[in-house]
Design a protein around this motif. Structure first.
Motif, PDB file in Angstrom:
ATOM      1  N   ILE A  78       0.809  -0.978  -0.007  1.00 54.35           N
ATOM      2  CA  ILE A  78       0.033   0.014  -0.448  1.00 54.35           C
ATOM      3  C   ILE A  78       0.945   0.901  -0.184  1.00 54.35           C
ATOM      4  O   ILE A  78       0.726   2.029  -0.791  1.00 54.35           O
ATOM      5  CB  ILE A  78      -0.753  -0.453   1.061  1.00 54.35           C
TER       6      ILE A  78
ATOM      7  N   VAL B 133       4.003   1.246  -0.908  1.00 51.85           N
ATOM      8  CA  VAL B 133       4.606   1.786  -2.549  1.00 51.85           C
ATOM      9  C   VAL B 133       3.645   2.554  -3.104  1.00 51.85           C
ATOM     10  O   VAL B 133       4.501   3.351  -4.382  1.00 51.85           O
ATOM     11  CB  VAL B 133       5.238   0.161  -2.352  1.00 51.85           C
ATOM     12  N   GLN B 134       2.241   1.993  -3.849  1.00 49.92           N
ATOM     13  CA  GLN B 134       2.016   2.436  -4.496  1.00 49.92           C
ATOM     14  C   GLN B 134       1.477   3.399  -4.118  1.00 49.92           C
ATOM     15  O   GLN B 134       1.748   4.480  -4.738  1.00 49.92           O
ATOM     16  CB  GLN B 134       0.259   1.148  -4.638  1.00 49.92           C
ATOM     17  N   SER B 135       0.929   3.863  -3.051  1.00 48.90           N
ATOM     18  CA  SER B 135       0.895   5.605  -2.356  1.00 48.90           C
ATOM     19  C   SER B 135       2.391   6.619  -2.853  1.00 48.90           C
ATOM     20  O   SER B 135       2.043   7.316  -3.770  1.00 48.90           O
ATOM     21  CB  SER B 135       0.099   5.532  -1.313  1.00 48.90           C
TER      22      SER B 135
ATOM     23  N   LYS C 147       2.796   6.802  -6.835  1.00 45.46           N
ATOM     24  CA  LYS C 147       1.549   7.847  -7.309  1.00 45.46           C
ATOM     25  C   LYS C 147       2.026   8.908  -6.570  1.00 45.46           C
ATOM     26  O   LYS C 147       1.124  10.439  -6.889  1.00 45.46           O
ATOM     27  CB  LYS C 147      -0.140   7.973  -6.618  1.00 45.46           C
TER      28      LYS C 147
ATOM     29  N   ASN D 251       1.823  10.394  -3.694  1.00 43.55           N
ATOM     30  CA  ASN D 251       0.856  10.722  -3.007  1.00 43.55           C
ATOM     31  C   ASN D 251       1.656  11.660  -0.995  1.00 43.55           C
ATOM     32  O   ASN D 251       1.169  11.946  -0.416  1.00 43.55           O
ATOM     33  CB  ASN D 251       0.046   9.757  -2.328  1.00 43.55           C
TER      34      ASN D 251
ATOM     35  N   PHE E 120       1.300  14.595   0.737  1.00 37.06           N
ATOM     36  CA  PHE E 120      -0.292  14.770   1.545  1.00 37.06           C
ATOM     37  C   PHE E 120      -0.357  14.516   2.924  1.00 37.06           C
ATOM     38  O   PHE E 120      -0.464  14.623   3.233  1.00 37.06           O
ATOM     39  CB  PHE E 120      -1.520  14.839  -0.164  1.00 37.06           C
TER      40      PHE E 120
ATOM     41  N   LYS F  17      -2.924   5.517  10.789  1.00 36.30           N
ATOM     42  CA  LYS F  17      -4.084   4.637  10.200  1.00 36.30           C
ATOM     43  C   LYS F  17      -3.836   3.152   9.773  1.00 36.30           C
ATOM     44  O   LYS F  17      -4.607   1.761  10.170  1.00 36.30           O
ATOM     45  CB  LYS F  17      -4.081   5.765   8.716  1.00 36.30           C
TER      46      LYS F  17
END
Lengths: 434, 434
Positions: free
Chosen positions: A322, A324-326, A329, A331, A334, A343
C-alpha cells in the motif's frame, strides 16, 4: 519460409503490420530473419527493427556489419537510433557513426547520446514540428509541410519565439481550420504550457504526462529553448517497464529478466534475495536456539512457528504494498509519515483483534488454554509490529532514494520472520513460566 | 480560500491547468469545492471533474442535484459521462438523463451504458472524426470542421464507406498538406487497419494499442460499422490500474484500495488472505505435530523451520512472478507448459545446488554433520518443488480464467510452507533414523 520463396513471402508476410512481421521474425535464425528483413522497404525495416524484443534485436544487429547498422539508423527516429547505439560498445558506436552519411541525423543522435537514459533528455526525440509565433498560417503550412516529412506522428505544433524559446502550443486541428492570413500569434495557446527540462527524471515525466493527459510533451533546455519532444507511445512502454520492474522487485528478482532470458541470467537475478532469505532463516534459527529449553519442555510451541512467521510476512507485505503504490503516485506529499503509521496501526488493530480471536477459538478447540493464549497473543503482537515495519521500511528506503518496491519483497518478510519468532517465544516463555 | 474572495481565486486558482485545480479541490469541503467549481467556465468544469479522484468525485456529485449533474454531463466526453452515470444508482441515472437537453449527447451516453465496463465498447467514446471515402479534400475540410467542434483531441480521421463501414484511416497531417480537389480515396491508408469489435476485452485492447503503438483505436460493431474510438489517455489509465491491481493481488490485497480508503475498507481487503495464511499456518502446525517425537528427540530440527518455509515461499513467489508477467504479455502462446517447467527446473537446480552447498557449509560450521545434511538436502528439495508449484499454479489459474496474479501472493507461499515442512521433517526422520 525455409525455401526462401521471395514472392510468397512478399505477399504473405510483408503486407502485414510491422508489429506482426516482428513477431514472425522472432523465432527465426539470423540468416532467415536477415533475408526477410532485406525484402522490406526502408521504412518498414526501421519499424520492424524497433518492434523486435531487445534480446532478438541485439542478436540480429550483431550479425550486421557497422555499415549495415549505420544504414538502418538513418531511417529510425532519433530517439530509437540513440537507444540502439546505447546498447553497443563505445568503439562500435564510433565506427557506426563514422559510416553514417546524413549529417543532421548524426547531429541529433550524438546530441541525444549525451543525456542519461532515465531523464527527459534520454527519452525525447528530435523529430518535432515547430512554428514561429510571428508566421502567418499560410507560411506556417509551407514550413510545416517541409518539417513534417521527417516526423512520423504529428500531435501538436510547438510555437517558439525568434530565440527558439517555447511560448505555446497549437493543435493541428486549429491550424487546419484557420484562415491563411491569420497569424500564429492569434491562434496558439500560450496558457499553462506544460514542458520539462532535459534533466527531468523519467518517472517524473511519466507522472506529468499522466496527470495532464498529454500525448506529447515538449522538452526544453535551461534557457527554455525547445530541444525535443517525448511521445506517449514511448511513455507507455516506460510505464509498463516500470510496473514490471516493481512487480519483479517485490517478488525478489533483482535484474530485469524475461521468460526468454537464459537459465543462468534468471538464476543470477533470483539468487541475491534467496541468499538474504537464507541468512534471515539462519538468524531465525539463532533466535529459536536461544529458546531451546522452552521447546524441549513444551514441544507444541514449535508447531506454530510457521503460522507466526507466515502471518508476519503476509501482513508486512500487504502494508508495504500500500505504501509503495501510494509513493509511486506521488502521494507522499500529502500525508505525513505519522498519519500513515497511525492509520496502518488502526487497520492492524482491526485485523489483529479479528484474527487473534479466531485463533484463540481454534486454539482452545484443539490445544490447551495456555497455548491458545500464547499463540493468539503473539499473533496479535506480530500483526501490529509487522504492519508498522511494513509501512516504515518503504518510507525509509524512499527517503534514501532506494526503490521502495524492494521492501515488499523478501526484505520485509525476512525481518518480520525474525522479529515474529522473538515475540512468539518471549511470550511463550513468560506465559509458561519456563 | 476560506474567505471566498472570488477575484483572488480567479487570478490564482482558475488560471491553473485543470489537473492542478483538481488537486487543490481535493482536500476542500463540498461547499468550498462547489464554490470554486462554479467560478469556472463549462469546459474547465468538465475537465476538472474528470481529474478528481473517484472518491472525491462521488462525494462531490452526491452534493449536487440531478439537474446540476445533468448540466455537467452535457459538457463531458461521452465516455466520461457514461463512466460517471455508471457509478450512480439506476433511478438516479434515469432522473439525470431525463433532465438532460442535448439529444445527441443523451443518445451517445445511453448507447455507451449498454456496454460492459471492461470491453472496448465500455472504454470507447462517441466523439471522433470521420470522412467519407468519396469526398474531395475541400468538402472533407468543411465537414470535419463541423465535427471537430465536439472532439477535443483529433488524432486520426477515420475513413468510412457509404454504409458507414470503416475502410481506412487518414492522418490530419496528410489532409493538411493535400490539394483541395484530391479525393479522400486517393489519400487514405486502407492497409493493415487495426480496429476492435465493441465486445473485445479491455485487456486485449490494451495489448493491441501497445503492440501497434496506437494513440487512438477505432471501434466497430459486428457489421464493421464505425461506432467509436478509444484514445491512448484512457488506455494509459487502464494500464496503470491493471498494474496496480496485479501488484495488490500479488501482495494479498483482494479489493482495489487506495491509501485514502477507510480503515475498515483496507482491513476488509486484507483480511481474506490473512485468514487463508492463518489456516495454512494451522495446517503447518498439524504437519509438525505429526513429527512431535522427532522434535522431542532432536530439538535443533525446530530451529530451521523458518528457514525452510521462508525459502519455499521466496522461491515460489519468484517463479510465479515470472510466469504471471509472461502471461500478461500474451507469451503463453509461444512456449508450451512443459518447456516452461523444464526451464524453471533448470533454474531451480542451479540455485538449489548453490544455496544448499552454502547451507551445508554453514551447517557443518555451526552444527553437526547430520543436521547439515538434513537442512541442505531439504532446502534443495524444497527449492525444486517450490519452483515447480510456483510455475504450475499461475498456469492452472490462468487456464480457468482466474487472474494468475493471485498466485504470486499468499496462495503459493502458504502451499509451499506446508509442503516444505513435510519434506523437511520426512528427510529429518529418515536421516536421524527416528
Amino acid at each position: 519460409i525455409a525455401s526462401q520463396d521471395a514472392d510468397w513471402l512478399k505477399i504473405n508476410v510483408l503486407d502485414l503490420h510491422f508489429a506482426d512481421v516482428a513477431e514472425i521474425l522472432r523465432p527465426l535464425s539470423n540468416d532467415e530473419a536477415k533475408y526477410i528483413y532485406y525484402l522490406m522497404d526502408e521504412d518498414q525495416q526501421a519499424d520492424v527493427l524497433m518492434e523486435l524484443d531487445e534480446d532478438v534485436r541485439d542478436r540480429f544487429l550483431a550479425s550486421l556489419s557497422t555499415k549495415e547498422i549505420a544504414d538502418q539508423l538513418e531511417n529510425l527516429d532519433s530517439d530509437d537510433a540513440a537507444d540502439i547505439l546505447g546498447e553497443l560498445s563505445d568503439e562500435q558506436v564510433q565506427e557506426v557513426i563514422s559510416q553514417m552519411q546524413d549529417n543532421d541525423a548524426i547531429g541529433d543522435i550524438v546530441d541525444l547520446l549525451n543525456y542519461d537514459e532515465d531523464t527527459a533528455g534520454g527519452l525525447m526525440q528530435k523529430e518535432f514540428i515547430k512554428a514561429r509565433v510571428d508566421w502567418p498560417v499560410d507560411r506556417a503550412l509551407v514550413e510545416l509541410r517541409r518539417q513534417a516529412e521527417d516526423v512520423e506522428q504529428v500531435f501538436t505544433i510547438y510555437v517558439v519565439d525568434d530565440l527558439g524559446k517555447l511560448v505555446g502550443v497549437l493543435s493541428l486541428k486549429r491550424l487546419l481550420f484557420a484562415k491563411p492570413k491569420t497569424k500564429i500569434a492569434d491562434l496558439f495557446n500560450g496558457k499553462n504550457i506544460i514542458s520539462v527540462k532535459t534533466s527531468e527524471d523519467a518517472e517524473e515525466v511519466a507522472k506529468i504526462m499522466e496527470k495532464y493527459d498529454l500525448v506529447s510533451l515538449p522538452v526544453v533546455d535551461l534557457q527554455n529553448k525547445l530541444v525535443g519532444r517525448i511521445t506517449i507511445d514511448d511513455m507507455v512502454d516506460f510505464i509498463k517497464e516500470e510496473a514490471d520492474k516493481d512487480f519483479q522487485l517485490a517478488s525478489g528478482i533483482s535484474e530485469k529478466i524475461e521468460s526468454s532470458s537464459t537459465v543462468w541470467k534468471i538464476s543470477r537475478a533470483r539468487l541475491p534475495w534467496l541468499v538474504i532469505g537464507m541468512l534471515g532463516g539462519i538468524l531465525g534459527a539463532q533466535v529459536i536456539s536461544g529458546f531451546e529449553a522452552q521447546i524441549t519442555s513444551v514441544p507444541t510451541l514449535a508447531f506454530f512457528i510457521p503460522l507466526i512467521t507466515a502471518m508476519g510476512g503476509n501482513v508486512g507485505v500487504q502494508s508495504s504494498a500500500i505504501v509503495v503504490q501510494s509513493l509511486a503516485k506521488g502521494n507522499d506529499l500529502f500525508g505525513s509519515v505519522l498519519k500513515k503509521i497511525g492509520k496502518e496501526t488502526l487497520v492492524a488493530l482491526t485485523n489483529g483483534v479479528l484474527l487473534s480471536s479466531l485463533m484463540y477459538g481454534i486454539g482452545m478447540l484443539f490445544e490447551g488454554t495456555t497455548l491458545a493464549i500464547v499463540v493468539s497473543l503473539s499473533l496479535f503482537t506480530v500483526i501490529i509490529f509487522a504492519s508498522i515495519f511494513g509501512t516504515l521500511i518503504p518510507l525509509i528506503l524512499n527517503k534514501y532514494k532506494i526503490d521502495p518496491a524492494l521492501a515488499t519483497g523478501p526484505f520485509v518478510t525476512t525481518l518480520n520472520d525474525v522479529l515474529g519468532l522473538f515475540i512468539y517465544f518471549t511470550i511463550g516463555m513468560l506465559l509458561y513460566h519456563i
